[in-house]
Design an enzyme around this catalytic site. Structure first.
Site, PDB file in Angstrom:
ATOM      1  N   HIS A 183       0.870  -1.182   0.000  1.00  0.00           N
ATOM      2  CA  HIS A 183       0.000   0.000   0.000  1.00  0.00           C
ATOM      3  C   HIS A 183       0.908   1.234   0.000  1.00  0.00           C
ATOM      4  CE1 HIS A 183      -3.209   2.681   0.460  1.00  0.00           C
ATOM      5  NE2 HIS A 183      -3.883   2.118   1.452  1.00  0.00           N
TER       6      HIS A 183
ATOM      7  N   HIS B 151      -2.613   6.822  -1.315  1.00  0.00           N
ATOM      8  CA  HIS B 151      -3.640   7.450  -0.474  1.00  0.00           C
ATOM      9  C   HIS B 151      -3.115   8.239   0.722  1.00  0.00           C
ATOM     10  CE1 HIS B 151      -6.453   3.985  -2.026  1.00  0.00           C
ATOM     11  NE2 HIS B 151      -5.973   4.740  -2.989  1.00  0.00           N
TER      12      HIS B 151
ATOM     13  N   TYR C 250      -0.586   7.386   2.963  1.00  0.00           N
ATOM     14  CA  TYR C 250       0.015   6.645   4.090  1.00  0.00           C
ATOM     15  C   TYR C 250       1.539   6.644   3.941  1.00  0.00           C
ATOM     16  CZ  TYR C 250      -4.808   5.354   5.012  1.00  0.00           C
ATOM     17  OH  TYR C 250      -6.149   5.403   5.284  1.00  0.00           O
TER      18      TYR C 250
HETATM   19  C1  LIG Z   1     -14.385   0.346   3.000  1.00  0.00           C
HETATM   20  C2  LIG Z   1     -13.173   0.618   2.171  1.00  0.00           C
HETATM   21  C3  LIG Z   1     -11.920   0.289   2.665  1.00  0.00           C
HETATM   22  C4  LIG Z   1     -10.782   0.522   1.893  1.00  0.00           C
HETATM   23  N1  LIG Z   1      -9.559   0.105   2.365  1.00  0.00           N
HETATM   24  C5  LIG Z   1      -8.461   0.163   1.581  1.00  0.00           C
HETATM   25  C6  LIG Z   1      -7.244  -0.444   1.980  1.00  0.00           C
HETATM   26  O1  LIG Z   1      -7.126  -1.074   3.044  1.00  0.00           O
HETATM   27  N2  LIG Z   1      -6.191  -0.337   1.138  1.00  0.00           N
HETATM   28  C7  LIG Z   1      -6.272   0.333  -0.051  1.00  0.00           C
HETATM   29  O2  LIG Z   1      -5.279   0.398  -0.774  1.00  0.00           O
HETATM   30  N3  LIG Z   1      -7.425   0.889  -0.457  1.00  0.00           N
HETATM   31  C8  LIG Z   1      -8.533   0.792   0.307  1.00  0.00           C
HETATM   32  N4  LIG Z   1      -9.734   1.274  -0.156  1.00  0.00           N
HETATM   33  C9  LIG Z   1      -9.832   1.781  -1.537  1.00  0.00           C
HETATM   34  C10 LIG Z   1     -10.283   0.666  -2.488  1.00  0.00           C
HETATM   35  O3  LIG Z   1      -9.297  -0.334  -2.636  1.00  0.00           O
HETATM   36  C11 LIG Z   1     -10.593   1.223  -3.889  1.00  0.00           C
HETATM   37  O4  LIG Z   1      -9.422   1.746  -4.455  1.00  0.00           O
HETATM   38  C12 LIG Z   1     -11.655   2.298  -3.853  1.00  0.00           C
HETATM   39  O5  LIG Z   1     -12.764   1.890  -3.058  1.00  0.00           O
HETATM   40  C13 LIG Z   1     -12.161   2.648  -5.258  1.00  0.00           C
HETATM   41  O6  LIG Z   1     -12.732   1.509  -5.859  1.00  0.00           O
HETATM   42  P1  LIG Z   1     -14.346   1.361  -5.943  1.00  0.00           P
HETATM   43  O7  LIG Z   1     -14.824   2.633  -6.519  1.00  0.00           O
HETATM   44  O8  LIG Z   1     -14.530   0.155  -6.821  1.00  0.00           O
HETATM   45  O9  LIG Z   1     -14.834   1.146  -4.551  1.00  0.00           O
HETATM   46  C14 LIG Z   1     -10.889   1.094   0.614  1.00  0.00           C
HETATM   47  C15 LIG Z   1     -12.161   1.445   0.128  1.00  0.00           C
HETATM   48  C16 LIG Z   1     -13.291   1.206   0.887  1.00  0.00           C
HETATM   49  C17 LIG Z   1     -14.651   1.538   0.327  1.00  0.00           C
END
Ligand SMILES: Cc1cc2nc3c(=O)[nH]c(=O)nc-3n(C[C@H](O)[C@H](O)[C@H](O)COP(=O)(O)O)c2cc1C
Length: 382
Positions: A186, A189, A191
Site C-alpha cells: 500500500h 492514499h 500513508y
Molecule cells: C471500506 C473501504 C476500505 C478501503 N480500504 C483500503 C485499503 O485497506 N487499502 C487500499 O489500498 N485501499 C482501500 N480502499 C480503496 C479501495 O481499494 C478502492 O481503491 C476504492 O474503493 C475505489 O474503488 P471502488 O470505486 O470500486 O470502490 C478502501 C475502500 C473502501 C470503500
C-alpha cells in the site's frame, strides 16, 4: 442500463485468463483491498475466511486482502485491522486455504500509516486528529483532510527507516512461506510510503528526498529487500495514487515525463504489477490522451497494470464516505478500454464489498441485479 453480454467487445477479455509478470490468474477481476476493521485484536477469524471465500467462489480471479499491519510500533491505528505477522498468520493460513479451494488467487496488502491521522469521514473513519508519540514519517509533516501538511511529528531516522524496511520484508517472507500468491504494497492514499512520494510530506535532503525519482528510494529499498527475502518470481504489486486522503486533488506527477521518472526506479527495484488507484477509472490522467493512470503506467513502464475506481457503480469512493449510496452502472466504458488493452487487471472495490456475487452476475449479464453500495455494508462481513 444497456445489456452487457459475452458479445460486447471487451467482455470476453474481462473473463479471459492471463499471466501478468509472474502472476497467473483465471480472469481479470480483482477484489480491491478494503479495510474492514472487523478482526478483533488484529486476528483474522473464520468469518474473514468465509467473506473472502464467497468472492472466490463467485468468479473473482484475484483477491487483494484488506490492508494489514506490518510489525512496527507506529504502523497501525486500529486494533480491528488484521496484522500480517505473529499469531495472526494462523488466521491468514485458513483464509488462504478457503480462497485457494475456491480457485482464486490471494495476495495480502501490507500497510503502515506513517504520520496519518484519521479525520471526520462519516461511515468510514473515526474522528481523530491526534498523532501518537510512536508515529513516524519522512519529515514529520502531517495533515488531515483538506489541511496542508505542517510539522507536527517525528521525522524518521536512518535506523527507523531500516526497521520499517525489515518489517515489510518480514511480512512478505511470511506471505511466501504460507503459500500466498504474492505481496501487495500500500503505497497510495497518503500513508507512509506515499508520504515519501509526496513533496508536501517528504522534505528530506538525504537520498530519500529531493526529485520525484529520489522520493521513490524508500519504496524501492522495500521492494529490493522483499525480493531478496522472497524469490525471483514472487509477484510484487505496488499501489500508488495521485490523490491523498489529506488532499483529494493532490497530484504526485503533472506530466507523463514525471510519471516515467517516478516509475523507472520502482521498475528497476523489481515491481511486477502496478495497481493504479483512481477515484473514477474513466478519467484521462493527462491532457491530450484518453489514457487513464493505469493506461499511462502500462505504456511508460512496460509492466502489467490494474485499474480501479468506481467500476460498476454510479458514485465514487469519496462521496460514499459521506453516506451517499452507489448503484450498479454500465461497464461499457470499462469494456472499451479493456478491448484496447489499456490495462490488464480490473480492481473492484465497493461493488464487491456490497455483493459477493458481483463477478458472477456480471458474467451472466445481470449486473443490474447487483446490490447497491452504502456505508451500511461496512457493519458486517457478509
Ligand atoms: C471500506 C473501504 C476500505 C478501503 N480500504 C483500503 C485499503 O485497506 N487499502 C487500499 O489500498 N485501499 C482501500 N480502499 C480503496 C479501495 O481499494 C478502492 O481503491 C476504492 O474503493 C475505489 O474503488 P471502488 O470505486 O470500486 O470502490 C478502501 C475502500 C473502501 C470503500
Amino acid at each position: 442500463m444497456p445489456a452487457e453480454s459475452a458479445t460486447t467487445p471487451g467482455f470476453s477479455k474481462l473473463f479471459a485468463p492471463g499471466r501478468f509478470g509472474p502472476l497467473q490468474v483465471r480472469n481479470r477481476i480483482v477484489m480491491a483491498p478494503m479495510t474492514r476493521q472487523l478482526s478483533p485484536g488484529g486476528m483474522p477469524h473464520e468469518g474473514v475466511a468465509r467473506y473472502y471465500r464467497r468472492r472466490a467462489e463467485a468468479d473473482v480471479g484475484l483477491i487483494i486482502t484488506e490492508g494489514c499491519w506490518i510489525d512496527h510500533p507506529g504502523a497501525s491505528n486500529d486494533p480491528g485491522v488484521p496484522r500480517f505477522y505473529g499469531d495472526a498468520l494462523d488466521g491468514w493460513r485458513k483464509v488462504l486455504a478457503e480462497v485457494h479451494a475456491a480457485g482464486a488467487k490471494i495476495i495480502p496488502q501490507l500497510w503502515h500509516i506513517g504520520l496519518y491521522t484519521t479525520a471526520a469521514v462519516a461511515g468510514f473513519e473515526k474522528v481523530n486528529d491526534q498523532l501518537r508519540p510512536d508515529q513516524v514519517g519522512p519529515s514529520g509533516y502531517s495533515g488531515t483532510i483538506g489541511v496542508a501538511p505542517t510539522l507536527r511529528g517525528k521525522p524518521m531516522t536512518d535506523s527507523d527507516i531500516a526497521d520499517v524496511i525489515q518489517a515489510y520484508a518480514k511480512s512478505a517472507e511470511a506471505s511466501l512461506a504460507l503459500g500466498f500468491d504474492g505481496i501487495a504494497l500500500h503505497a497510495a492514499h497518503g500513508y507512509l510510503i506515499d508520504q515519501f512520494f509526496w513533496a508536501e510530506t517528504n522534505r528530506r535532503d538525504d537520498r530519500y528526498g529531493g526529485s520525484i525519482a529520489a522520493r521513490t528510494t524508500f519504496a524501492a529499498e522495500i521492494v529490493r529487500e522483499i525480493r531478496r527475502r522472497t524469490a525471483p518470481d514472487f509477484p510484487i504489486m505496488l499501489r500508488f495514487s495521485q490523490w491523498k486522503l489529506q488532499n483529494y486533488a493532490a497530484k504526485l506527477v503533472q506530466t507523463p515525463d514525471e510519471l516515467m521518472q517516478f516509475l523507472a526506479p520502482l521498475v528497476d527495484a523489481g515491481v511486477d504489477i502496478f495497481d493504479c488507484s483512481q477515484r473514477r477509472f474513466w478519467e484521462p490522467e493527462f491532457a491530450g490522451s484518453e489514457l487513464n493512470l493505469a493506461g499511462w503506467t502500462r505504456k511508460l513502464s512496460g509492466k502489467p497494470t490494474m485499474t480501479v475506481g468506481s467500476v460498476g457503480l454510479d458514485g465514487e469512493l469519496i462521496a460514499s464516505f459521506s453516506g451517499e449510496a452507489s448503484h450498479p452502472a454500465s461497464l461499457e466504458k470499462l469494456f472499451a478500454r479493456l478491448e484496447r488493452d489499456e490495462f490488464d487487471l480490473v480492481g473492484v472495490g465497493r461493488a464487491l464489498l456490497a455483493d459477493a456475487e458481483w463477478a458472477r452476475k456480471v458474467r451472466a449479464g445481470l449486473i443490474h441485479t447487483a446490490k447497491p453500495y452504502s456505508a451500511a455494508a461496512l457493519a458486517e462481513l457478509v
